[in-house]
Motif scaffolding. Structure first.
Motif, PDB file in Angstrom:
ATOM      1  N   LEU A 175       0.834  -1.196   0.000  1.00 45.28           N
ATOM      2  CA  LEU A 175       0.000   0.000   0.000  1.00 45.28           C
ATOM      3  C   LEU A 175       0.866   1.242   0.000  1.00 45.28           C
ATOM      4  N   GLU A 176       0.352   2.300  -0.612  1.00 38.66           N
ATOM      5  CA  GLU A 176       1.045   3.583  -0.613  1.00 38.66           C
ATOM      6  C   GLU A 176       0.509   4.420   0.534  1.00 38.66           C
ATOM      7  N   LYS A 177       1.387   4.869   1.420  1.00 42.94           N
ATOM      8  CA  LYS A 177       0.964   5.632   2.593  1.00 42.94           C
ATOM      9  C   LYS A 177       0.437   6.994   2.167  1.00 42.94           C
ATOM     10  N   THR A 178      -0.721   7.342   2.679  1.00 39.66           N
ATOM     11  CA  THR A 178      -1.335   8.627   2.358  1.00 39.66           C
ATOM     12  C   THR A 178      -1.445   9.480   3.612  1.00 39.66           C
ATOM     13  N   GLY A 179      -1.822  10.726   3.406  1.00 42.65           N
ATOM     14  CA  GLY A 179      -1.933  11.644   4.538  1.00 42.65           C
ATOM     15  C   GLY A 179      -3.264  11.568   5.259  1.00 42.65           C
ATOM     16  N   THR A 180      -4.119  10.631   4.855  1.00 46.31           N
ATOM     17  CA  THR A 180      -5.441  10.542   5.477  1.00 46.31           C
ATOM     18  C   THR A 180      -5.393   9.910   6.859  1.00 46.31           C
ATOM     19  N   ALA A 186      -2.011   3.119   8.906  1.00 43.95           N
ATOM     20  CA  ALA A 186      -1.361   3.701  10.080  1.00 43.95           C
ATOM     21  C   ALA A 186      -0.108   2.938  10.483  1.00 43.95           C
ATOM     22  N   ASP A 187      -0.089   1.597  10.229  1.00 45.65           N
ATOM     23  CA  ASP A 187       1.045   0.790  10.667  1.00 45.65           C
ATOM     24  C   ASP A 187       2.096   0.605   9.571  1.00 45.65           C
ATOM     25  N   ILE A 188       2.000   1.347   8.491  1.00 43.03           N
ATOM     26  CA  ILE A 188       2.995   1.242   7.420  1.00 43.03           C
ATOM     27  C   ILE A 188       4.304   1.889   7.872  1.00 43.03           C
ATOM     28  N   THR A 189       5.389   1.134   7.772  1.00 42.64           N
ATOM     29  CA  THR A 189       6.695   1.622   8.243  1.00 42.64           C
ATOM     30  C   THR A 189       7.628   1.957   7.085  1.00 42.64           C
ATOM     31  N   LEU A 199      11.532   2.297  -2.601  1.00 40.92           N
ATOM     32  CA  LEU A 199      10.827   1.777  -1.435  1.00 40.92           C
ATOM     33  C   LEU A 199      11.796   1.874  -0.263  1.00 40.92           C
ATOM     34  N   ILE A 200      11.499   2.757   0.699  1.00 38.66           N
ATOM     35  CA  ILE A 200      12.436   3.069   1.778  1.00 38.66           C
ATOM     36  C   ILE A 200      11.842   2.660   3.119  1.00 38.66           C
ATOM     37  N   PHE A 201      12.612   1.854   3.873  1.00 39.59           N
ATOM     38  CA  PHE A 201      12.277   1.506   5.262  1.00 39.59           C
ATOM     39  C   PHE A 201      13.136   2.380   6.173  1.00 39.59           C
ATOM     40  N   ASN A 202      12.497   3.249   6.937  1.00 40.36           N
ATOM     41  CA  ASN A 202      13.255   4.124   7.838  1.00 40.36           C
ATOM     42  C   ASN A 202      13.869   3.352   8.996  1.00 40.36           C
ATOM     43  N   ALA A 203      13.228   2.290   9.439  1.00 41.90           N
ATOM     44  CA  ALA A 203      13.759   1.415  10.492  1.00 41.90           C
ATOM     45  C   ALA A 203      13.243   0.011  10.209  1.00 41.90           C
ATOM     46  N   VAL A 204      14.020  -0.757   9.459  1.00 41.49           N
ATOM     47  CA  VAL A 204      13.579  -2.066   9.023  1.00 41.49           C
ATOM     48  C   VAL A 204      13.474  -3.021  10.211  1.00 41.49           C
ATOM     49  N   SER A 205      12.518  -3.934  10.143  1.00 38.27           N
ATOM     50  CA  SER A 205      12.311  -4.900  11.227  1.00 38.27           C
ATOM     51  C   SER A 205      12.276  -6.314  10.653  1.00 38.27           C
ATOM     52  N   LYS A 206      12.236  -7.301  11.535  1.00 35.65           N
ATOM     53  CA  LYS A 206      12.191  -8.698  11.098  1.00 35.65           C
ATOM     54  C   LYS A 206      10.936  -8.995  10.274  1.00 35.65           C
ATOM     55  N   ASN A 207       9.863  -8.254  10.568  1.00 35.87           N
ATOM     56  CA  ASN A 207       8.624  -8.462   9.825  1.00 35.87           C
ATOM     57  C   ASN A 207       8.747  -8.084   8.345  1.00 35.87           C
ATOM     58  N   ASP A 208       9.781  -7.324   8.029  1.00 38.19           N
ATOM     59  CA  ASP A 208       9.987  -6.898   6.643  1.00 38.19           C
ATOM     60  C   ASP A 208      10.738  -7.940   5.828  1.00 38.19           C
ATOM     61  N   THR A 209      11.144  -9.029   6.458  1.00 42.52           N
ATOM     62  CA  THR A 209      11.778 -10.126   5.718  1.00 42.52           C
ATOM     63  C   THR A 209      10.779 -10.708   4.718  1.00 42.52           C
ATOM     64  N   GLY A 210      11.235 -10.926   3.489  1.00 38.84           N
ATOM     65  CA  GLY A 210      10.335 -11.491   2.484  1.00 38.84           C
ATOM     66  C   GLY A 210      10.913 -11.410   1.092  1.00 38.84           C
TER      67      GLY A 210
END
Length: 295
Positions: A175-180, A186-189, A199-210
Motif C-alpha cells: 500500500l502507498e501511505k497517504t496523509g489521510t 497507520a502501521d505502514i513503516t 521503497l524506503i524503510f526508515n527502520a527495518v524490522s524482522k517483519n519486513d523479511t520477504g
C-alpha cells in the motif's frame, strides 16, 4: 518642430502600411497534442484558408528542442531523419514509422502573398511517441540489520510516457501511505514513491523479511516485472561481533610474534657471520706466522 511632426506622421503611416501588408492567417489544427504508438504513423494537422487573390504561399515545418529550432520541411522537401519517412498532405504532414526520437514540439509556419500584402500564420503541435516499458532493474539488499535504513530501487528508462512503479512483497501489492491516516495505513513503516520507484524503510524490522519484486507500467503495452529477490532482516549479533574481534586480535598478535622472531633470527645470523669472519682472520694470521717461522 515641424520636422519632428513630419517624422512622427511618416512613422505612423509606415506602421499602418506594415500592419496592412503583414497580417495574420487563421491556422487550425485537429489535435494540438498528438499521441502515436512507436513504429506506427502520426499525422500533424495544419489547416488554413486563403482568399482567392492569393498569388503564392510558403509552408515550413520546424521542430523546437532544447538546443534551438531545426527545419523539418523547408523549400519543398523534408530534412534530416524525416526525409524518407514523411509526406506532405493538404491538411498537414504524415510521419510513418515514428520512433521515440520523433517526440517533441513541432511548428507549422505559413506565409502567403496576396493583393492585400503578405500574411503570416503558425500553429504548434506536440507529438508524443508512446513506448511500452521494458523489464525494470530492481536493487534489493539480500540482508539487513533491524533498526537500520534500507532502500529498494526499481527503474526502467525506455517507457514513454515515463513508467510508474508498484512494489510487491510475497506476491501482495504494498500500500502507498497517504496523509489521510486511515487505520489500514497507520502501521505502514515504509515510504513508496511510485514515480521514482523507490521503497524506503526508515527502520527495518524482522517483519519486513520477504521476497520482493517491482512492476513497471505506463498504460502502453503490458506491464513489466523484475525478478523476485529475497531480503532477510536479522538482529545485530553482538556475540558474533565479539568473537570476530577476538579472532582478529589473536591473528594480529600472531603476526607480531612472527615478525619479531624473524627479526631475532636475522640478528642472530648477523652475529654468527661476524664471529665466523673473525675466526677466519685469526687463522690467516697464524698461517702467515707459521710460514715465516719455517723459512
Amino acid at each position: 518642430m515641424a520636422s519632428r511632426r513630419l517624422r512622427l506622421l511618416l512613422l505612423g503611416y509606415l506602421g499602418v502600411l506594415y500592419y496592412r501588408n503583414v497580417a495574420g492567417i487563421a491556422i487550425e489544427t485537429d489535435n494540438k497534442n498528438v499521441k502515436a504508438e512507436e513504429f506506427k504513423e502520426a499525422i500533424l494537422s495544419c489547416k488554413h484558408k486563403f482568399s482567392k487573390g492569393s498569388s503564392s504561399q510558403r509552408i515550413e515545418w520546424k521542430k523546437i528542442h532544447s538546443q534551438g529550432v531545426s527545419f523539418v520541411y523547408y523549400e519543398g522537401e523534408f530534412k534530416g531523419d524525416l526525409r524518407d519517412r514523411a509526406e506532405m498532405l493538404n491538411t498537414g504532414i504524415r510521419i510513418r514509422n515514428v520512433t521515440r526520437k520523433d517526440s517533441g514540439t513541432y511548428r507549422c509556419e505559413i506565409s502567403v502573398k496576396s493583393e492585400e500584402g503578405q500574411r503570416l500564420g503558425e500553429a504548434t503541435i506536440t507529438l508524443t511517441v508512446l513506448v511500452p516499458p521494458t523489464t525494470p532493474v530492481c536493487v534489493v539488499p539480500s540482508s539487513a540489520v533491524t533498526g537500520t535504513v534500507v532502500e529498494l530501487s526499481c527503474k526502467e528508462a525506455e517507457g514513454s510516457p515515463p513508467s510508474e512503479y508498484q512494489w510487491y512483497k510475497n506476491g501482495v501489492a504494498l500500500l502507498e501511505k497517504t496523509g489521510t491516516g486511515t487505520a489500514r495505513t497507520a502501521d505502514i513503516t515504509y515510504t513508496m514513491n511510485k514515480k521514482s520507484g523507490t521503497l524506503i524503510f526508515n527502520a527495518v524490522s524482522k517483519n519486513d523479511t520477504g521476497e520482493y519484486f517491482c512492476v513497471a507500467s505506463n498504460g502502453i503495452g503490458l506491464p513489466q516485472k523484475c525478478s523476485v529477490k529475497r531480503m532477510q532482516v536479522d538482529d545485530l549479533n553482538v556475540s558474533g561481533i565479539i568473537a570476530a574481534v577476538v579472532i582478529v586480535a589473536l591473528l594480529m598478535a600472531l603476526c607480531g610474534l612472527i615478525v619479531l622472531c624473524a627479526q631475532k633470527k636475522r640478528c642472530f645470523s648477523k652475529e654468527s657471520s661476524s664471529q665466523k669472519s673473525s675466526s677466519q682472520s685469526t687463522s690467516e694470521k697464524d698461517f702467515k706466522h707459521t710460514k715465516s717461522f719455517v723459512i
